[in-house]
Design a protein around this motif. Structure first.
Motif, PDB file in Angstrom:
ATOM      1  N   GLU A  15     -23.753   0.945 -10.014  1.00 57.37           N
ATOM      2  CA  GLU A  15     -24.331   0.908 -11.361  1.00 57.37           C
ATOM      3  C   GLU A  15     -25.334   2.041 -11.511  1.00 57.37           C
ATOM      4  O   GLU A  15     -26.156   2.293 -10.622  1.00 57.37           O
ATOM      5  CB  GLU A  15     -25.003  -0.445 -11.587  1.00 57.37           C
ATOM      6  N   VAL A  19     -19.280   8.178 -13.596  1.00 52.57           N
ATOM      7  CA  VAL A  19     -17.890   7.723 -13.470  1.00 52.57           C
ATOM      8  C   VAL A  19     -16.963   8.899 -13.757  1.00 52.57           C
ATOM      9  O   VAL A  19     -17.180   9.655 -14.707  1.00 52.57           O
ATOM     10  CB  VAL A  19     -17.585   6.593 -14.481  1.00 52.57           C
ATOM     11  N   ALA A  81     -22.752   4.490 -15.060  1.00 51.74           N
ATOM     12  CA  ALA A  81     -21.923   3.293 -15.150  1.00 51.74           C
ATOM     13  C   ALA A  81     -22.755   2.050 -15.413  1.00 51.74           C
ATOM     14  O   ALA A  81     -23.872   1.896 -14.895  1.00 51.74           O
ATOM     15  CB  ALA A  81     -21.120   3.114 -13.866  1.00 51.74           C
ATOM     16  N   ALA A  86     -16.711  -2.366 -15.809  1.00 50.71           N
ATOM     17  CA  ALA A  86     -15.696  -2.807 -14.850  1.00 50.71           C
ATOM     18  C   ALA A  86     -14.474  -3.302 -15.603  1.00 50.71           C
ATOM     19  O   ALA A  86     -14.543  -4.271 -16.371  1.00 50.71           O
ATOM     20  CB  ALA A  86     -16.259  -3.911 -13.964  1.00 50.71           C
ATOM     21  N   VAL A 113     -17.665  -1.682 -10.533  1.00 50.56           N
ATOM     22  CA  VAL A 113     -19.056  -1.252 -10.622  1.00 50.56           C
ATOM     23  C   VAL A 113     -19.898  -2.168  -9.736  1.00 50.56           C
ATOM     24  O   VAL A 113     -19.940  -3.389  -9.957  1.00 50.56           O
ATOM     25  CB  VAL A 113     -19.568  -1.278 -12.071  1.00 50.56           C
TER      26      VAL A 113
END
Lengths: 115, 115
Positions: A15, A19, A81, A86, A113
């Protein structure tokens, strides 16, 4: 002929970290390119699309993708992220030729994630 | 905008029974798609219609599958007789005007289990 290759079937990020989901395509036509997201037990939702305007496309939830014709790529990125990212992500190519349309989905990339 | 509406959302049926999946596309859209999603094969296009006419049914697995679009606001996908290997999520999708730049909008899916 038309094809889509999503280079990673699974991507895991922490997190708050960036990404990168990779997509390469080939098409004999002038296609439009899309990224869709599918959360568990849900339908597919459009994130963004490239339609031969700006090569850098911004989508929902902070995602963006850059169309690079020379590399035949359309990678999806996000600077940071979030747990809610997810999901499974699909790269899609759509083209028309002679009144006949061809829509090709990639095999999907599952994004995990980690808190 | 109500989106693409599919019914039933979930169905469990016994092998050999007839299954009918229904779809109401977004009003004004003239392309309609039926997709099947499984873990093993990912997303597969079964058939697509343009202006209520089937254009490409090459993805329909076998004669047990049939699809109709009697009017612009309704389509059905029928499986008769059903088999356990037909267990999958079936998505209906629609798109406005027959152009590659137009987004394909997906329904939430019909989750079919054949026992």
């Amino acid at each position: 002929a038309q094809s889509v290759t999503q280079l990673d079937s699974h991507v895991s990020v922490s997190e708050g970290t960036p990404v990168l989901l990779r997509c390469n395509y080939s098409s004999s036509y002038s296609p439009s390119l899309f990224w869709y997201v599918q959360h568990p037990n849900k339908g597919l939702q459009l994130l963004l699309k490239y339609t031969s305007a700006a090569t850098l496309v911004k989508g929902i939830n902070g995602f963006e993708a850059e169309f690079k014709k020379s590399e035949t790529s359309f990678h999806l990125t996000k600077p940071s992220a979030h747990m809610s990212d997810a999901a499974e992500y699909f790269c899609v190519v759509r083209a028309f030729s002679g009144g006949y349309q061809k829509v090709t989905f990639g095999t999907g990339t599952k994004l995990q994630v980690i808190p | 905008d109500a989106g693409v509406i599919q019914s039933p959302r979930h169905e469990v049926t016994e092998m050999g029974q007839e299954v009918t999946l229904r779809c109401k596309p977004i009003s004004g859209h003239n392309s309609l798609f039926w997709y099947r999603q499984t873990m093993m094969r990912g997303l597969e296009l079964l058939i697509y219609f343009n202006n209520n006419v089937p254009i490409d049914d090459s993805g329909m697995p076998e004669d047990r599958f049939s699809a109709k679009m009697p009017n612009a606001s309704f389509s059905t996908l029928k499986i008769q007789p059903s088999e356990p290997r037909d267990s999958a999520v079936y998505f209906c999708a629609s798109s406005p005007r027959d152009r590659e730049v137009n987004t394909i909008y997906f329904g939430e899916g019909s989750w079919l289990t054949v026992v």
